[in-house]
Design an enzyme around this catalytic site. Structure first.
Site, PDB file in Angstrom:
ATOM      1  N   LYS A  22       0.645  -1.273  -0.032  1.00  0.00           N
ATOM      2  CA  LYS A  22      -0.015   0.233   0.187  1.00  0.00           C
ATOM      3  C   LYS A  22       0.849   1.371  -0.094  1.00  0.00           C
ATOM      4  CE  LYS A  22      -1.737   1.722   3.990  1.00  0.00           C
ATOM      5  NZ  LYS A  22      -1.466   3.162   4.215  1.00  0.00           N
ATOM      6  N   ASN A  23       1.773   1.237   0.965  1.00  0.00           N
ATOM      7  CA  ASN A  23       2.479   2.602   1.098  1.00  0.00           C
ATOM      8  C   ASN A  23       3.636   2.786  -0.146  1.00  0.00           C
ATOM      9  OD1 ASN A  23       1.240   3.121   3.688  1.00  0.00           O
ATOM     10  ND2 ASN A  23       2.903   2.464   4.888  1.00  0.00           N
ATOM     11  N   ARG A  94      -3.381  10.782   4.322  1.00  0.00           N
ATOM     12  CA  ARG A  94      -2.339  11.622   4.625  1.00  0.00           C
ATOM     13  C   ARG A  94      -1.244  11.403   3.404  1.00  0.00           C
ATOM     14  NH1 ARG A  94       0.752  13.697   8.363  1.00  0.00           N
ATOM     15  NH2 ARG A  94       3.056  13.155   7.895  1.00  0.00           N
ATOM     16  N   CYS A 118      -4.657   8.737   9.527  1.00  0.00           N
ATOM     17  CA  CYS A 118      -4.837   7.955  10.793  1.00  0.00           C
ATOM     18  C   CYS A 118      -4.478   8.757  12.197  1.00  0.00           C
ATOM     19  CB  CYS A 118      -3.719   6.781  10.903  1.00  0.00           C
ATOM     20  SG  CYS A 118      -4.024   5.381   9.975  1.00  0.00           S
ATOM     21  N   ARG A 123       1.691  14.068  13.601  1.00  0.00           N
ATOM     22  CA  ARG A 123       1.882  13.970  12.237  1.00  0.00           C
ATOM     23  C   ARG A 123       1.957  15.174  11.210  1.00  0.00           C
ATOM     24  NH1 ARG A 123      -0.345   8.358   9.822  1.00  0.00           N
ATOM     25  NH2 ARG A 123       1.649   8.359   8.982  1.00  0.00           N
ATOM     26  N   PRO A 124       2.976  16.053  11.495  1.00  0.00           N
ATOM     27  CA  PRO A 124       2.850  17.340  10.697  1.00  0.00           C
ATOM     28  C   PRO A 124       3.488  17.149   9.306  1.00  0.00           C
ATOM     29  CG  PRO A 124       4.335  17.463  12.434  1.00  0.00           C
ATOM     30  CD  PRO A 124       3.978  16.069  12.662  1.00  0.00           C
ATOM     31  N   VAL A 125       3.837  18.145   8.500  1.00  0.00           N
ATOM     32  CA  VAL A 125       4.179  17.935   7.076  1.00  0.00           C
ATOM     33  C   VAL A 125       5.443  19.001   7.068  1.00  0.00           C
ATOM     34  CG1 VAL A 125       2.310  16.855   5.967  1.00  0.00           C
ATOM     35  CG2 VAL A 125       2.364  19.358   5.972  1.00  0.00           C
ATOM     36  N   ASP A 126       5.925  19.440   8.165  1.00  0.00           N
ATOM     37  CA  ASP A 126       6.898  20.499   7.977  1.00  0.00           C
ATOM     38  C   ASP A 126       8.014  20.098   7.271  1.00  0.00           C
ATOM     39  OD1 ASP A 126       7.221  19.002  10.224  1.00  0.00           O
ATOM     40  OD2 ASP A 126       8.615  20.359  11.120  1.00  0.00           O
ATOM     41  N   LEU A 127       8.605  19.117   7.322  1.00  0.00           N
ATOM     42  CA  LEU A 127       9.704  18.385   6.710  1.00  0.00           C
ATOM     43  C   LEU A 127       9.640  18.303   5.262  1.00  0.00           C
ATOM     44  CD1 LEU A 127      11.165  15.520   9.207  1.00  0.00           C
ATOM     45  CD2 LEU A 127      11.483  17.869   9.131  1.00  0.00           C
ATOM     46  N   ASP A 308       4.805   0.224  12.024  1.00  0.00           N
ATOM     47  CA  ASP A 308       3.509  -0.389  11.510  1.00  0.00           C
ATOM     48  C   ASP A 308       2.924  -1.780  11.943  1.00  0.00           C
ATOM     49  OD1 ASP A 308       2.541   1.960  10.495  1.00  0.00           O
ATOM     50  OD2 ASP A 308       3.063   1.462   8.206  1.00  0.00           O
ATOM     51  N   ILE A 330       8.486   6.512  17.129  1.00  0.00           N
ATOM     52  CA  ILE A 330       7.857   6.901  15.640  1.00  0.00           C
ATOM     53  C   ILE A 330       6.659   8.090  15.883  1.00  0.00           C
ATOM     54  CG2 ILE A 330       7.608   6.909  13.303  1.00  0.00           C
ATOM     55  CD1 ILE A 330      10.232   5.460  14.005  1.00  0.00           C
ATOM     56  N   ARG A 400      -8.632  -0.021   4.499  1.00  0.00           N
ATOM     57  CA  ARG A 400      -7.733   0.903   3.942  1.00  0.00           C
ATOM     58  C   ARG A 400      -6.285   0.368   3.573  1.00  0.00           C
ATOM     59  NH1 ARG A 400      -5.870   5.636   7.470  1.00  0.00           N
ATOM     60  NH2 ARG A 400      -4.641   5.544   5.527  1.00  0.00           N
TER      61      ARG A 400
HETATM   62  C1  UD1 Z   1       4.705   6.414   6.402  1.00  0.00           C
HETATM   63  C2  UD1 Z   1       3.846   5.572   5.912  1.00  0.00           C
HETATM   64  C3  UD1 Z   1       3.034   5.133   7.437  1.00  0.00           C
HETATM   65  C4  UD1 Z   1       4.195   4.652   8.430  1.00  0.00           C
HETATM   66  C5  UD1 Z   1       5.396   5.829   8.633  1.00  0.00           C
HETATM   67  C6  UD1 Z   1       6.632   5.192   9.250  1.00  0.00           C
HETATM   68  C7  UD1 Z   1       2.637   6.219   4.124  1.00  0.00           C
HETATM   69  C8  UD1 Z   1       1.565   6.574   3.521  1.00  0.00           C
HETATM   70  N1  UD1 Z   1       2.704   6.152   5.505  1.00  0.00           N
HETATM   71  O1  UD1 Z   1       3.897   7.671   7.102  1.00  0.00           O
HETATM   72  O2  UD1 Z   1       2.050   4.018   7.466  1.00  0.00           O
HETATM   73  O3  UD1 Z   1       3.439   4.454   9.614  1.00  0.00           O
HETATM   74  O4  UD1 Z   1       5.705   6.240   7.284  1.00  0.00           O
HETATM   75  O5  UD1 Z   1       7.090   3.961   8.833  1.00  0.00           O
HETATM   76  O6  UD1 Z   1       3.827   5.630   3.334  1.00  0.00           O
HETATM   77  N2  UD1 Z   1       7.288  13.983  11.097  1.00  0.00           N
HETATM   78  C9  UD1 Z   1       7.150  15.440  11.029  1.00  0.00           C
HETATM   79  N3  UD1 Z   1       7.219  16.141  10.150  1.00  0.00           N
HETATM   80  C10 UD1 Z   1       7.030  15.618   8.865  1.00  0.00           C
HETATM   81  C11 UD1 Z   1       6.822  14.557   8.554  1.00  0.00           C
HETATM   82  C12 UD1 Z   1       6.947  13.652   9.643  1.00  0.00           C
HETATM   83  O7  UD1 Z   1       7.425  15.846  12.341  1.00  0.00           O
HETATM   84  O8  UD1 Z   1       7.187  16.737   8.026  1.00  0.00           O
HETATM   85  C13 UD1 Z   1       7.031  12.988  12.139  1.00  0.00           C
HETATM   86  C14 UD1 Z   1       5.887  12.185  12.195  1.00  0.00           C
HETATM   87  O9  UD1 Z   1       4.789  12.866  12.921  1.00  0.00           O
HETATM   88  C15 UD1 Z   1       6.524  10.823  12.871  1.00  0.00           C
HETATM   89  C16 UD1 Z   1       7.951  10.767  12.167  1.00  0.00           C
HETATM   90  O10 UD1 Z   1       8.113  11.951  11.665  1.00  0.00           O
HETATM   91  O11 UD1 Z   1       6.659  11.122  14.295  1.00  0.00           O
HETATM   92  C17 UD1 Z   1       8.066  10.016  10.975  1.00  0.00           C
HETATM   93  O12 UD1 Z   1       6.945  10.103   9.877  1.00  0.00           O
HETATM   94  P1  UD1 Z   1       7.000   9.600   8.497  1.00  0.00           P
HETATM   95  O13 UD1 Z   1       7.917   8.745   8.404  1.00  0.00           O
HETATM   96  O14 UD1 Z   1       6.979  10.953   8.024  1.00  0.00           O
HETATM   97  O15 UD1 Z   1       5.593   8.822   8.324  1.00  0.00           O
HETATM   98  P2  UD1 Z   1       4.592   9.032   7.088  1.00  0.00           P
HETATM   99  O16 UD1 Z   1       5.515   9.641   6.069  1.00  0.00           O
HETATM  100  O17 UD1 Z   1       3.395  10.303   7.458  1.00  0.00           O
END
Ligand code: UD1
Length: 421
Positions: A22-23, A94, A118, A123-127, A308, A330, A400
């Site tokens: 899926k991912n 997401r 979820c 789970r921000p997207v700042d990075l 996961d 995580i 999902r």
């Molecule tokens: C992806 C997977 C999810 C899996 C996760 C960890 C998909 C669609 N989702 O999620 O199923 O559980 O990897 O293997 O592929 N973070 C920030 N800022 C950011 C991005 C992330 O603070 O911009 C934090 C997150 O809140 C979390 C950590 O970084 O604590 C890791 O997140 P990330 O690896 O980005 O997970 P996802 O890509 O959301």
């Protein structure tokens, strides 16, 4: 809303085919936006998240055809005629944020709603956003949307992630393929889904090296072309089904499974006393005898133990011999399955990011609620091992990420049924 009823009935034995990830598929699909030529994915999983991504890409002007019962996705983004990813679709998933990098890289502008997904922490997207800014994007946050612009196109940059993020690495990697000059992604994620994405982009003409390590180098090119790519095996579905014979005391061959996808997970299972045999078709798993041993688990980015698989592993450890400690590194707030397992008789204490699980002899069936995707399947696993009926509600979470779960488990002797609520 459907419910799933599981009746514990002893050991499961048989074969379970493992689907495409899926991912991986959710990040390969937005890659279609990078090229005006067709991108075809084979071995795609049949899941509601894939339909959501199909709806999102279609809303942007891409054509997505689902062939061979959904296992082949033929996509073409000849014209992108809408540059706004709407909240109504994005909030469902997401991974929608993954259209931002590709659209910005090819079109020079994009507007994408901030995602939901979820309920497992902030789970921000700042990075994601910082990486694109480093490549020259101007970003504005207005009314819940990211307005992104790159006048004259993105430019190659050195992006150093402060911590590992799968999604941010994917967005930056896709964007960098069409940026002018060289990009280096430092402290990049090393997950198999990243390697799969890089391999697909390379087939499309991208110049990428170092994928699978923490430093990925991308030499931007003017355009990408069409390609056909098989989606990598779903390591989380694999790990989940590997637990089915362990929790019930049977023997199952997971077809298509590879140890390298779930190395840290296999190590933990072996420590717990489980036998794992690599076969020419996949991985065979069996619980040698009696209870498994308690083990301690800490979730980490790949190649560590995957977050996961934490909920599913907790379901197993509920009936292990001794006390196990699970540490979630995580995502905060990813123990929502614990209270549900406690309803089934488990002995679990949660303090912050740590759960202490004291093994009990047997779980008992109960009505429980799925709170997120992986939590929902952990309750099904627990139900397989419990005495009596377990009724899992809110199974839309499950749909999902797991295709035909009842069918796959029933083929191994499980008593599991979906009933309309
Ligand atoms: C992806 C997977 C999810 C899996 C996760 C960890 C998909 C669609 N989702 O999620 O199923 O559980 O990897 O293997 O592929 N973070 C920030 N800022 C950011 C991005 C992330 O603070 O911009 C934090 C997150 O809140 C979390 C950590 O970084 O604590 C890791 O997140 P990330 O690896 O980005 O997970 P996802 O890509 O959301």
């Amino acid at each position: 809303m459907d419910k799933i009823v599981v009746t514990g009935n002893g050991p499961l034995n048989g074969d379970i085919p493992i689907a495409g990830a899926k991912n991986a598929c959710l990040t390969l699909m937005p890659a279609t936006l990078l090229s005006d030529e067709p991108l075809t994915l084979t071995n795609a999983p049949r899941l509601s998240d894939i339909q959501t991504m199909t709806a999102l890409l279609s809303s942007l002007g891409a054509e997505v055809s689902s062939l061979q019962g959904g296992q082949v996705l033929a996509m073409s983004s000849h014209d992108i005629d809408n540059h706004t990813a709407d909240y109504d679709i994005v909030r469902k998933m997401r991974a929608s944020i993954l259209v931002l990098g590709p659209m910005l890289a090819r079109e020079g502008h994009a507007i994408v709603s901030l995602p939901g997904g979820c309920a497992i922490g902030a789970r921000p997207v700042d990075l994601h956003l910082k990486a694109l800014e480093a490549m020259g994007a101007d970003l504005d946050l207005k009314d819940g949307y990211v307005h992104a612009r790159a006048k004259g196109g993105l430019k190659g940059a050195v992006v150093e992630f402060p911590f590992v993020s799968v999604g941010a690495t994917e967005n930056a990697l896709m964007a960098a393929t069409l940026a002018k000059g060289t990009s280096v992604l430092k402290n990049a994620a090393r997950e198999p889904e990243i390697v799969d994405l890089a391999e697909c982009l390379i087939k499309m003409g991208a110049q990428i090296s170092g994928h699978g390590t923490s430093d990925i180098t991308v030499q931007g090119v003017d355009r990408l072309h069409g390609a056909t790519h098989p989606v990598v095996t779903d390591r989380i579905e694999l790990g989940t089904y590997m637990l089915a014979p362990v929790i019930t005391g049977g023997e199952v061959e997971c077809i298509g499974g590879k140890r390298e996808l779930v190395g840290a997970f296999c190590d933990k299972l072996e420590e717990a006393g489980v036998d794992i045999i690599e076969t020419n078709r996949g991985l065979t798993v069996k619980r040698a005898n009696g209870q498994v041993n308690a083990v301690n688990v800490t979730t980490e980015p790949f190649p560590g133990f995957p977050t996961d698989l934490q909920a599913q592993m907790m379901a197993l450890l509920c009936t292990a011999d001794g006390t196990s400690v699970l540490e979630e590194k995580i995502f905060e707030n990813r123990f929502m399955h614990a209270p549900e397992l406690i309803r089934m008789g488990a002995d679990i204490e949660v303090h912050g990011g740590t759960a202490t699980v004291k093994g009990v002899e047997r779980l008992k069936g109960a009505p429980v609620m799925a709170t997120d995707l992986r939590a929902s399947v952990s309750l099904i696993l627990a139900g397989l091992a419990a005495e009596g009926d377990t009724v899992v509600s809110r199974v839309y979470h499950l749909d999902r990420g797991y295709e035909r779960v009842e069918e796959k488990l029933r083929a191994c002797g499980a008593i599991i049924e979906r009933v309309p609520e």
